[in-house]
Design a protein around this motif. Sequence first.
Motif, PDB file in Angstrom:
ATOM      1  N   PRO A   1      37.801  43.009  44.616  1.00 46.35           N
ATOM      2  CA  PRO A   1      37.192  42.007  44.222  1.00 46.35           C
ATOM      3  C   PRO A   1      37.371  41.180  42.663  1.00 46.35           C
ATOM      4  O   PRO A   1      37.796  41.937  41.798  1.00 46.35           O
ATOM      5  CB  PRO A   1      35.845  42.601  44.215  1.00 46.35           C
ATOM      6  CG  PRO A   1      35.932  43.681  45.064  1.00 46.35           C
ATOM      7  CD  PRO A   1      37.506  44.215  45.046  1.00 46.35           C
ATOM      8  N   GLU A   2      37.272  40.043  42.901  1.00 49.41           N
ATOM      9  CA  GLU A   2      37.557  39.221  41.343  1.00 49.41           C
ATOM     10  C   GLU A   2      36.411  39.470  40.287  1.00 49.41           C
ATOM     11  O   GLU A   2      35.108  39.477  40.647  1.00 49.41           O
ATOM     12  CB  GLU A   2      37.469  37.684  41.478  1.00 49.41           C
ATOM     13  CG  GLU A   2      38.786  37.401  42.460  1.00 49.41           C
ATOM     14  CD  GLU A   2      38.824  36.032  42.762  1.00 49.41           C
ATOM     15  OE1 GLU A   2      37.847  35.168  42.512  1.00 49.41           O
ATOM     16  OE2 GLU A   2      39.960  35.382  42.895  1.00 49.41           O
TER      17      GLU A   2
ATOM     18  N   SER B   1      47.679  42.999  47.028  1.00 44.11           N
ATOM     19  CA  SER B   1      46.962  42.594  48.090  1.00 44.11           C
ATOM     20  C   SER B   1      47.724  43.263  49.083  1.00 44.11           C
ATOM     21  O   SER B   1      48.868  43.785  49.083  1.00 44.11           O
ATOM     22  CB  SER B   1      46.936  41.304  48.124  1.00 44.11           C
ATOM     23  OG  SER B   1      48.185  40.562  48.369  1.00 44.11           O
TER      24      SER B   1
ATOM     25  N   THR C   1      42.196  48.045  57.817  1.00 42.70           N
ATOM     26  CA  THR C   1      41.013  47.829  57.116  1.00 42.70           C
ATOM     27  C   THR C   1      40.629  48.879  56.256  1.00 42.70           C
ATOM     28  O   THR C   1      40.339  48.973  55.201  1.00 42.70           O
ATOM     29  CB  THR C   1      39.809  47.515  58.004  1.00 42.70           C
ATOM     30  OG1 THR C   1      40.358  46.071  58.718  1.00 42.70           O
ATOM     31  CG2 THR C   1      38.642  46.892  57.073  1.00 42.70           C
TER      32      THR C   1
ATOM     33  N   LEU D   1      40.620  47.185  48.317  1.00 41.96           N
ATOM     34  CA  LEU D   1      41.018  46.040  48.249  1.00 41.96           C
ATOM     35  C   LEU D   1      39.883  45.387  49.519  1.00 41.96           C
ATOM     36  O   LEU D   1      40.017  45.524  50.864  1.00 41.96           O
ATOM     37  CB  LEU D   1      42.168  45.943  49.006  1.00 41.96           C
ATOM     38  CG  LEU D   1      43.295  46.279  48.207  1.00 41.96           C
ATOM     39  CD1 LEU D   1      44.716  46.212  48.646  1.00 41.96           C
ATOM     40  CD2 LEU D   1      43.178  45.949  46.777  1.00 41.96           C
ATOM     41  N   THR D   2      38.744  44.990  49.024  1.00 46.94           N
ATOM     42  CA  THR D   2      37.455  44.631  49.760  1.00 46.94           C
ATOM     43  C   THR D   2      37.181  43.380  49.920  1.00 46.94           C
ATOM     44  O   THR D   2      36.491  43.006  50.543  1.00 46.94           O
ATOM     45  CB  THR D   2      36.317  45.425  49.332  1.00 46.94           C
ATOM     46  OG1 THR D   2      35.858  45.023  48.052  1.00 46.94           O
ATOM     47  CG2 THR D   2      36.387  46.856  49.470  1.00 46.94           C
ATOM     48  N   ARG D   3      38.046  42.573  49.301  1.00 45.84           N
ATOM     49  CA  ARG D   3      37.853  41.083  49.246  1.00 45.84           C
ATOM     50  C   ARG D   3      38.836  40.620  50.438  1.00 45.84           C
ATOM     51  O   ARG D   3      40.076  40.634  50.204  1.00 45.84           O
ATOM     52  CB  ARG D   3      38.086  40.228  48.031  1.00 45.84           C
ATOM     53  CG  ARG D   3      37.835  38.710  47.833  1.00 45.84           C
ATOM     54  CD  ARG D   3      37.950  38.348  46.606  1.00 45.84           C
ATOM     55  NE  ARG D   3      39.310  38.642  45.777  1.00 45.84           N
ATOM     56  CZ  ARG D   3      40.134  38.044  45.756  1.00 45.84           C
ATOM     57  NH1 ARG D   3      40.455  36.687  46.307  1.00 45.84           N
ATOM     58  NH2 ARG D   3      41.079  38.445  44.796  1.00 45.84           N
ATOM     59  N   VAL D   4      38.232  39.971  51.222  1.00 40.40           N
ATOM     60  CA  VAL D   4      39.208  39.444  52.589  1.00 40.40           C
ATOM     61  C   VAL D   4      39.162  37.762  52.472  1.00 40.40           C
ATOM     62  O   VAL D   4      37.887  37.276  52.541  1.00 40.40           O
ATOM     63  CB  VAL D   4      38.507  39.882  54.026  1.00 40.40           C
ATOM     64  CG1 VAL D   4      39.271  39.702  55.005  1.00 40.40           C
ATOM     65  CG2 VAL D   4      38.262  41.590  53.651  1.00 40.40           C
ATOM     66  N   THR D   5      40.452  37.303  52.630  1.00 38.98           N
ATOM     67  CA  THR D   5      40.505  35.929  52.777  1.00 38.98           C
ATOM     68  C   THR D   5      41.460  35.567  53.928  1.00 38.98           C
ATOM     69  O   THR D   5      42.304  36.483  54.216  1.00 38.98           O
ATOM     70  CB  THR D   5      41.123  35.179  51.334  1.00 38.98           C
ATOM     71  OG1 THR D   5      42.298  35.992  50.897  1.00 38.98           O
ATOM     72  CG2 THR D   5      39.848  35.544  50.390  1.00 38.98           C
TER      73      THR D   5
ATOM     74  N   TYR E   1      40.403  49.264  52.133  1.00 39.83           N
ATOM     75  CA  TYR E   1      39.009  49.555  51.602  1.00 39.83           C
ATOM     76  C   TYR E   1      39.452  50.738  50.563  1.00 39.83           C
ATOM     77  O   TYR E   1      38.852  51.057  49.628  1.00 39.83           O
ATOM     78  CB  TYR E   1      38.113  49.798  52.475  1.00 39.83           C
ATOM     79  CG  TYR E   1      37.541  48.530  53.088  1.00 39.83           C
ATOM     80  CD1 TYR E   1      38.209  47.477  53.065  1.00 39.83           C
ATOM     81  CD2 TYR E   1      36.171  48.446  53.091  1.00 39.83           C
ATOM     82  CE1 TYR E   1      37.717  46.119  53.543  1.00 39.83           C
ATOM     83  CE2 TYR E   1      35.493  46.952  53.656  1.00 39.83           C
ATOM     84  CZ  TYR E   1      36.425  46.129  53.778  1.00 39.83           C
ATOM     85  OH  TYR E   1      35.711  44.884  54.198  1.00 39.83           O
TER      86      TYR E   1
ATOM     87  N   THR F   1      45.714  37.378  57.339  1.00 39.60           N
ATOM     88  CA  THR F   1      44.430  38.013  56.555  1.00 39.60           C
ATOM     89  C   THR F   1      45.028  38.876  55.318  1.00 39.60           C
ATOM     90  O   THR F   1      45.725  39.423  55.375  1.00 39.60           O
ATOM     91  CB  THR F   1      43.828  38.841  57.457  1.00 39.60           C
ATOM     92  OG1 THR F   1      43.199  38.052  58.573  1.00 39.60           O
ATOM     93  CG2 THR F   1      42.604  39.583  56.770  1.00 39.60           C
TER      94      THR F   1
ATOM     95  N   PHE G   1      43.889  41.116  51.958  1.00 41.85           N
ATOM     96  CA  PHE G   1      42.839  42.188  51.320  1.00 41.85           C
ATOM     97  C   PHE G   1      43.125  42.161  49.810  1.00 41.85           C
ATOM     98  O   PHE G   1      44.336  42.552  49.433  1.00 41.85           O
ATOM     99  CB  PHE G   1      42.676  43.587  52.160  1.00 41.85           C
ATOM    100  CG  PHE G   1      42.370  43.770  53.273  1.00 41.85           C
ATOM    101  CD1 PHE G   1      41.264  43.910  53.783  1.00 41.85           C
ATOM    102  CD2 PHE G   1      43.352  43.416  54.367  1.00 41.85           C
ATOM    103  CE1 PHE G   1      40.851  43.981  54.947  1.00 41.85           C
ATOM    104  CE2 PHE G   1      42.885  43.736  55.814  1.00 41.85           C
ATOM    105  CZ  PHE G   1      41.723  43.865  56.122  1.00 41.85           C
TER     106      PHE G   1
END
Length: 254
Positions: free
Chosen positions: A253-254, A76, A88, A96-100, A92, A248, A250
């Motif tokens: 996706p799981e 990440s 960002t 790494l497009t899943r953001v938490t 991407y 934040t 990145f």
Amino acid sequence: MNDPLRPVVYAYTAVCEALSATATGSCIRDRDGTVLAVSGAPAAALNAVISPDLDPDPDVIEELAAGAGPTGLPWSIKVRGVPGQRVTEVAYRHGLTRVTTQPLMIRRPDAGVPARTTGGSPRVVPLRDDEFDLYVTTLAEGFEAPREVFDTLVPPGLPGMEGITYYLAWVDGVPVGTGMAAVSGDLLGVYNIAVLPGHRRQGHGRAITTEIVRAGQEIGATTAYLYSSGSAEHVYASAGFRTAEMLTSFAAPE
């Protein structure tokens, strides 16, 4: 730039770096303090490019990210606050497009010494040398994650590292939770707070946290910090922590 939280986030990156160096020897710190810390655990959050700056350098993140992908591990990128467009784009490009987000919570000196909990609270004590395997088992069960995640993350060489103390919480002779403290000067990082599923909602997480804070204050660590999950934020708030900013992350996706 006036950035009072940078020492806290820098301390966090230093802990990630130290743990990774002991676990795998795979860590790089760039000139601006950004770190690539590879723990070897099969979890994206535990292999990361982390910047301690409010305005991270996208070129530095790109350079370190180029070394993270070839490890074959999930990984990440972690930055403070709202990431800029260029950061960002770096994330991407690497898929790494899943953001938490995670709240960074601080307990400042004016919060005072936390009151000792009584009654049915667990006995929270530092880990003994012969309890290492028990600690890892309890940690994995508390996070409801595979044991192999923590076999790598917490290898046998870690107990005894300078500034780091592991804790087990006991009720009636049974381990019910874990914690870890990382002290650097007057800063105390609180990590690995986990309670077994059958012992939750009894105040054990708060009790473990406050005991770690008390122990840190006794050796001069007057400001405590931690990264919380959203669901646990109220627990740490009840122990005197306040949300200061967001981290934040990145990941793929799981």
